[in-house]
Design a protein around this motif. Structure first.
Motif, PDB file in Angstrom:
ATOM      1  N   LEU A  17       3.801  -8.223  -4.326  1.00  0.00           N
ATOM      2  CA  LEU A  17       2.817  -7.475  -5.117  1.00  0.00           C
ATOM      3  C   LEU A  17       1.811  -6.750  -4.234  1.00  0.00           C
ATOM      4  CD1 LEU A  17       2.197  -9.952  -8.048  1.00  0.00           C
ATOM      5  CD2 LEU A  17       3.318  -7.725  -8.164  1.00  0.00           C
ATOM      6  N   THR A  20       3.641  -3.748  -2.760  1.00  0.00           N
ATOM      7  CA  THR A  20       3.845  -2.737  -3.796  1.00  0.00           C
ATOM      8  C   THR A  20       2.543  -2.027  -4.143  1.00  0.00           C
ATOM      9  OG1 THR A  20       5.637  -4.077  -4.695  1.00  0.00           O
ATOM     10  CG2 THR A  20       4.773  -2.353  -6.100  1.00  0.00           C
ATOM     11  N   LEU A  21       1.457  -2.772  -4.210  1.00  0.00           N
ATOM     12  CA  LEU A  21       0.167  -2.168  -4.515  1.00  0.00           C
ATOM     13  C   LEU A  21      -0.254  -1.172  -3.432  1.00  0.00           C
ATOM     14  CD1 LEU A  21      -2.301  -2.077  -6.392  1.00  0.00           C
ATOM     15  CD2 LEU A  21      -3.268  -3.932  -5.026  1.00  0.00           C
ATOM     16  N   THR A  24       1.994   1.881  -3.674  1.00  0.00           N
ATOM     17  CA  THR A  24       1.622   2.722  -4.816  1.00  0.00           C
ATOM     18  C   THR A  24       0.371   3.536  -4.512  1.00  0.00           C
ATOM     19  OG1 THR A  24       2.574   1.129  -6.352  1.00  0.00           O
ATOM     20  CG2 THR A  24       0.977   2.661  -7.254  1.00  0.00           C
ATOM     21  N   SER A  56       4.762   4.330 -13.905  1.00  0.00           N
ATOM     22  CA  SER A  56       4.673   3.534 -12.675  1.00  0.00           C
ATOM     23  C   SER A  56       3.395   2.702 -12.646  1.00  0.00           C
ATOM     24  CB  SER A  56       4.762   4.435 -11.441  1.00  0.00           C
ATOM     25  OG  SER A  56       3.603   5.204 -11.285  1.00  0.00           O
ATOM     26  N   TRP A  57       2.300   3.258 -13.146  1.00  0.00           N
ATOM     27  CA  TRP A  57       1.053   2.486 -13.202  1.00  0.00           C
ATOM     28  C   TRP A  57       1.169   1.348 -14.208  1.00  0.00           C
ATOM     29  CZ3 TRP A  57      -2.185   2.751  -9.433  1.00  0.00           C
ATOM     30  CH2 TRP A  57      -2.335   3.924  -8.712  1.00  0.00           C
ATOM     31  N   GLN A  60       3.319  -1.314 -12.636  1.00  0.00           N
ATOM     32  CA  GLN A  60       2.517  -2.003 -11.623  1.00  0.00           C
ATOM     33  C   GLN A  60       1.561  -3.004 -12.280  1.00  0.00           C
ATOM     34  OE1 GLN A  60       2.727  -1.454  -8.250  1.00  0.00           O
ATOM     35  NE2 GLN A  60       1.200  -3.016  -7.860  1.00  0.00           N
ATOM     36  N   GLU A  64       1.601  -7.147 -12.008  1.00  0.00           N
ATOM     37  CA  GLU A  64       0.402  -7.900 -11.637  1.00  0.00           C
ATOM     38  C   GLU A  64       0.112  -8.997 -12.654  1.00  0.00           C
ATOM     39  OE1 GLU A  64      -1.761  -7.838  -9.024  1.00  0.00           O
ATOM     40  OE2 GLU A  64      -0.551  -6.360  -7.972  1.00  0.00           O
ATOM     41  N   TRP A  95      11.834  -2.154 -11.401  1.00  0.00           N
ATOM     42  CA  TRP A  95      11.760  -1.818  -9.978  1.00  0.00           C
ATOM     43  C   TRP A  95      12.433  -0.473  -9.727  1.00  0.00           C
ATOM     44  CZ3 TRP A  95       8.390  -3.644  -6.875  1.00  0.00           C
ATOM     45  CH2 TRP A  95       7.969  -4.960  -6.947  1.00  0.00           C
ATOM     46  N   LEU A  98      10.130   2.261 -10.845  1.00  0.00           N
ATOM     47  CA  LEU A  98       8.998   2.362  -9.922  1.00  0.00           C
ATOM     48  C   LEU A  98       9.394   3.110  -8.650  1.00  0.00           C
ATOM     49  CD1 LEU A  98       6.056   1.298  -9.916  1.00  0.00           C
ATOM     50  CD2 LEU A  98       6.884  -0.631  -8.593  1.00  0.00           C
TER      51      LEU A  98
END
Length: 174
Positions: A17, A20-21, A24, A56-57, A60, A64, A95, A98
């Motif tokens: 995570l 990925t954060l 992003t 995508s947001w 995400q 989370e 995924w 994303l």
């Protein structure tokens, strides 16, 4: 060593995570900065960016919420490890969406507005997955429905029985 697998899952989820954060934020910052300095935002490009990057947001945010491990504030004990981010099915599809969105954002930033059309690959890919899932389920259900019929038993005998039938020998089914 209690809950070793849960602790490993929590550590794996946390690192995934976090990575990925940062990815992003980095990709969106790259896109916005290239738009500010090289290709200014137009009204239509801003609308496309907001509309096509919203999934995508949302994904995400969903990752989370479902997979971020939680710890007790006082003792530091693991409360919840979170869901497995390497799960098959819907998580795997998220995924894919994303990463495809990341690729589209980078290509639009580098190549221009025409690259937004690549985002159409997501619904096409989703339709393909739905179709293959449906046909696979349909085939498996057809196999279950025909398992008890006497006509099917003759054709699906053992290999030995099929060889004997091929040679013309009489095979007796019980």
């Amino acid at each position: 060593m209690a809950q070793k697998s849960l602790k490993q899952l929590a550590a794996r989820n946390k690192s995934t995570l976090n990575r990925t954060l940062f990815l992003t934020i980095g990709i969106h910052a790259f896109f916005v900065l290239t738009r500010i300095f090289f290709r200014p935002f137009t009204r239509s490009s801003l609308i496309k960016y907001i509309l096509l990057s919203t999934p995508s947001w949302l994904i995400q945010f969903w990752f989370e919420r479902m997979a971020r491990p939680t710890h007790d504030a006082q003792t530091g004990e693991l409360r919840r490890a979170g869901e497995d981010l390497e799960a098959q099915g819907m998580t795997e599809w998220m995924w894919d969406v994303l990463y495809w969105t990341y690729g589209c954002l980078v290509l639009v930033a580098v190549a221009g507005e025409a690259a937004w059309w690549l985002w159409a690959g997501i619904p096409l890919y989703s339709a393909y997955l739905a179709y293959t899932t449906f046909t696979g389920a349909k085939k498996s259900m057809a196999g279950l429905a025909g398992a008890g019929s006497p006509d099917q038993g003759h054709a699906t005998g053992s290999k030995r029985q099929q060889k004997m039938e091929k040679r013309g020998q009489k095979v007796q089914y019980r």
